[in-house]
Design a protein around this motif. Structure first.
Motif, PDB file in Angstrom:
ATOM      1  N   GLY A 118      23.841  48.023  26.584  1.00  0.00           N
ATOM      2  CA  GLY A 118      24.424  47.291  25.469  1.00  0.00           C
ATOM      3  C   GLY A 118      23.563  46.172  24.921  1.00  0.00           C
ATOM      4  N   LEU A 119      22.244  46.217  25.196  1.00  0.00           N
ATOM      5  CA  LEU A 119      21.337  45.177  24.728  1.00  0.00           C
ATOM      6  C   LEU A 119      20.465  45.689  23.589  1.00  0.00           C
ATOM      7  N   GLU A 128      20.602  35.009  31.108  1.00  0.00           N
ATOM      8  CA  GLU A 128      21.577  33.929  31.279  1.00  0.00           C
ATOM      9  C   GLU A 128      22.754  34.076  30.323  1.00  0.00           C
ATOM     10  N   ARG A 129      22.535  34.727  29.194  1.00  0.00           N
ATOM     11  CA  ARG A 129      23.605  34.907  28.200  1.00  0.00           C
ATOM     12  C   ARG A 129      24.519  36.089  28.530  1.00  0.00           C
ATOM     13  N   LEU A 130      24.142  36.917  29.497  1.00  0.00           N
ATOM     14  CA  LEU A 130      24.939  38.091  29.830  1.00  0.00           C
ATOM     15  C   LEU A 130      26.134  37.726  30.700  1.00  0.00           C
ATOM     16  N   SER A 131      27.223  38.453  30.506  1.00  0.00           N
ATOM     17  CA  SER A 131      28.390  38.287  31.371  1.00  0.00           C
ATOM     18  C   SER A 131      28.111  38.945  32.723  1.00  0.00           C
ATOM     19  N   PRO A 132      28.880  38.606  33.759  1.00  0.00           N
ATOM     20  CA  PRO A 132      28.701  39.269  35.058  1.00  0.00           C
ATOM     21  C   PRO A 132      28.799  40.792  34.954  1.00  0.00           C
ATOM     22  N   GLU A 133      29.704  41.282  34.108  1.00  0.00           N
ATOM     23  CA  GLU A 133      29.866  42.726  33.941  1.00  0.00           C
ATOM     24  C   GLU A 133      28.623  43.345  33.307  1.00  0.00           C
ATOM     25  N   GLN A 134      28.035  42.667  32.322  1.00  0.00           N
ATOM     26  CA  GLN A 134      26.820  43.172  31.675  1.00  0.00           C
ATOM     27  C   GLN A 134      25.641  43.178  32.643  1.00  0.00           C
ATOM     28  N   ARG A 135      25.576  42.183  33.513  1.00  0.00           N
ATOM     29  CA  ARG A 135      24.487  42.127  34.492  1.00  0.00           C
ATOM     30  C   ARG A 135      24.585  43.287  35.470  1.00  0.00           C
ATOM     31  N   LEU A 136      25.797  43.582  35.931  1.00  0.00           N
ATOM     32  CA  LEU A 136      25.990  44.719  36.832  1.00  0.00           C
ATOM     33  C   LEU A 136      25.638  46.027  36.133  1.00  0.00           C
ATOM     34  N   LEU A 137      26.037  46.147  34.884  1.00  0.00           N
ATOM     35  CA  LEU A 137      25.721  47.360  34.122  1.00  0.00           C
ATOM     36  C   LEU A 137      24.218  47.521  33.966  1.00  0.00           C
ATOM     37  N   LEU A 138      23.544  46.422  33.686  1.00  0.00           N
ATOM     38  CA  LEU A 138      22.083  46.482  33.554  1.00  0.00           C
ATOM     39  C   LEU A 138      21.444  46.902  34.881  1.00  0.00           C
TER      40      LEU A 138
END
Length: 298
Positions: A245-246, A57-67
Motif C-alpha cells: 500500500g505504499l 515512522e508514518r506507517l501504522s503498526p498494521e502497515q508495518r506488519l504488512l510490509l
C-alpha cells in the motif's frame, strides 16, 4: 600425503551421513495448519528495508506488519529462483562424473534438498497470505545463460555467496520469538540443510580457486561482483511496496537511501566477504562493487 581431492572425498562422505540423519520433509515437518499469530512479524522488524526512515515512522503498526510480510514473500521468490539456478548447476557438475563417488552422490542429495526448499518457500508464501513475486525479465534471461554456460568454479562461488548471505538472516529469523512460528520453522529447516551445502562448497572452492589462471580469477571476481549488484538491486522490489500500500517509487528511493539497509547488507556479508577476500575472490576492480553495496567493511 592427503590431497585436496582426498579431503573433499572425506567431506562428501561425512555430509552424506549427516544428510541421512538430519533431513526434513516440509510436507510433514512444517505445521502448515497452525494459525498465524496476531502482531508477530514476518521478518525481524530491524531488517525491514524502510526501518528507521521517515516513511516508516508514518506507517501504522498494521502497515508495518504488512510490509514485513511482503518483504518476506519477495525474498522467498528470490530464494526459489536462486535454488532453481543452483540445482541446474549442481546437476551439470554431476552429469559427467562418476556417480559412485561420494562427491557426486552428495551433489545429487543437494539437488533433492533444493527441490524441497523451492516447494517449502512457495508454500510459505501461500501460508502467510501473500502472492508469489515474478522474477524480473532481465534476471530470467541472465539465469538461462548462467545455468547453461557458467563454469564449475562459478557454480560453487555463487552457491556459497548466496547461501552464506541469506543464511545469516535465516539464523536470526529462526531464533527470533517476535517472528511468526511458521516462518521460524521454515528458516530452521533451511539453515540445517544449507549448512551442509555451504560446507561442501567451501571445500570445492578451496580446491578449485588455486588452479585458476589470473584471467579466469579476474573473470570470476567480476561475475561475483555482478551477483552482489543483482542482490542489492532486487532487494528493493517496487512490487512489494505497492502490495503493502505504499508509493513504490518513493519507497524504493527511501529504501536505497536508508543507511540501516547498508548495515543490514554488511551483516549478511559478515562471514562471506572476509572469506572471499582471503581466498582471492575479492580484489581488483570488483572490490569497489562490494564496498558500494555495503558488503565489505573498510
Amino acid at each position: 600425503m592427503t590431497t585436496a581431492l582426498d579431503r573433499q572425498t572425506k567431506k562428501a562422505a561425512n555430509l552424506l551421513v549427516a544428510s541421512a540423519k538430519h533431513s526434513y520433509d516440509p510436507r510433514i515437518d512444517v505445521d502448515w495448519q497452525q494459525p498465524l499469530v496476531e502482531g508477530k512479524w514476518f521478518l525481524p522488524e530491524r531488517r525491514i528495508s524502510l526501518y528507521g526512515t521517515e516513511m516508516y515512522e508514518r506507517l501504522s503498526p498494521e502497515q508495518r506488519l504488512l510490509l514485513s510480510r511482503e518483504e518476506l514473500a519477495s525474498s522467498l521468490a528470490a530464494g526459489v529462483w536462486t535454488e532453481h539456478i543452483l540445482l541446474h548447476l549442481v546437476s551439470r557438475y554431476a552429469y559427467k562424473r562418476d556417480v559412485t563417488s561420494p562427491q557426486v552422490q552428495f551433489a545429487l542429495t543437494e539437488i533433492a534438498d533444493e527441490v524441497r526448499h523451492m516447494i517449502m518457500f512457495a508454500r510459505l508464501v501461500d501460508r502467510i497470505g501473500s502472492e508469489f513475486y515474478p522474477v524480473a525479465k532481465k534476471t530470467q534471461r541472465n539465469g538461462l545463460l548462467l545455468k547453461t554456460f557458467a563454469p564449475v568454479p562459478a557454480l560453487w562461488a555463487m552457491l556459497l555467496l548466496t547461501e552464506e548471505f541469506f543464511d545469516r538472516f535465516q539464523r536470526e529469523q529462526a531464533a527470533d520469538e517476535s517472528v511468526q512460528p511458521v516462518v521460524r520453522t521454515v528458516a530452521r529447516i533451511h539453515v540445517v540443510e544449507e549448512s551442509r551445502h555451504i560446507s561442501f562448497a567451501r571445500t570445492e572452492l578451496e580446491r578449485f580457486v588455486p588452479t585458476l589462471s589470473k584471467r579466469r580469477l579476474e573473470l570470476l571476481r567480476h561475475f561475483l561482483a555482478g551477483v552482489v549488484k543483482t542482490i542489492r538491486h532486487d532487494r528493493y522490489n517496487p512490487l512489494m511496496y505497492e502490495r503493502a500500500g505504499l508509493d513504490p517509487k518513493a519507497a524504493v528511493a527511501a529504501g536505497r537511501a536508508n543507511p540501516i539497509g547498508k548495515a543490514n547488507a554488511a551483516y549478511g556479508a559478515e562471514r562471506i566477504a572476509p572469506y572471499y577476500r582471503k581466498i582471492g575472490l575479492i580484489g581488483g576492480r570488483s572490490e569497489k562493487v562490494w564496498h558500494d553495496a555495503g558488503w565489505l567493511k573498510d
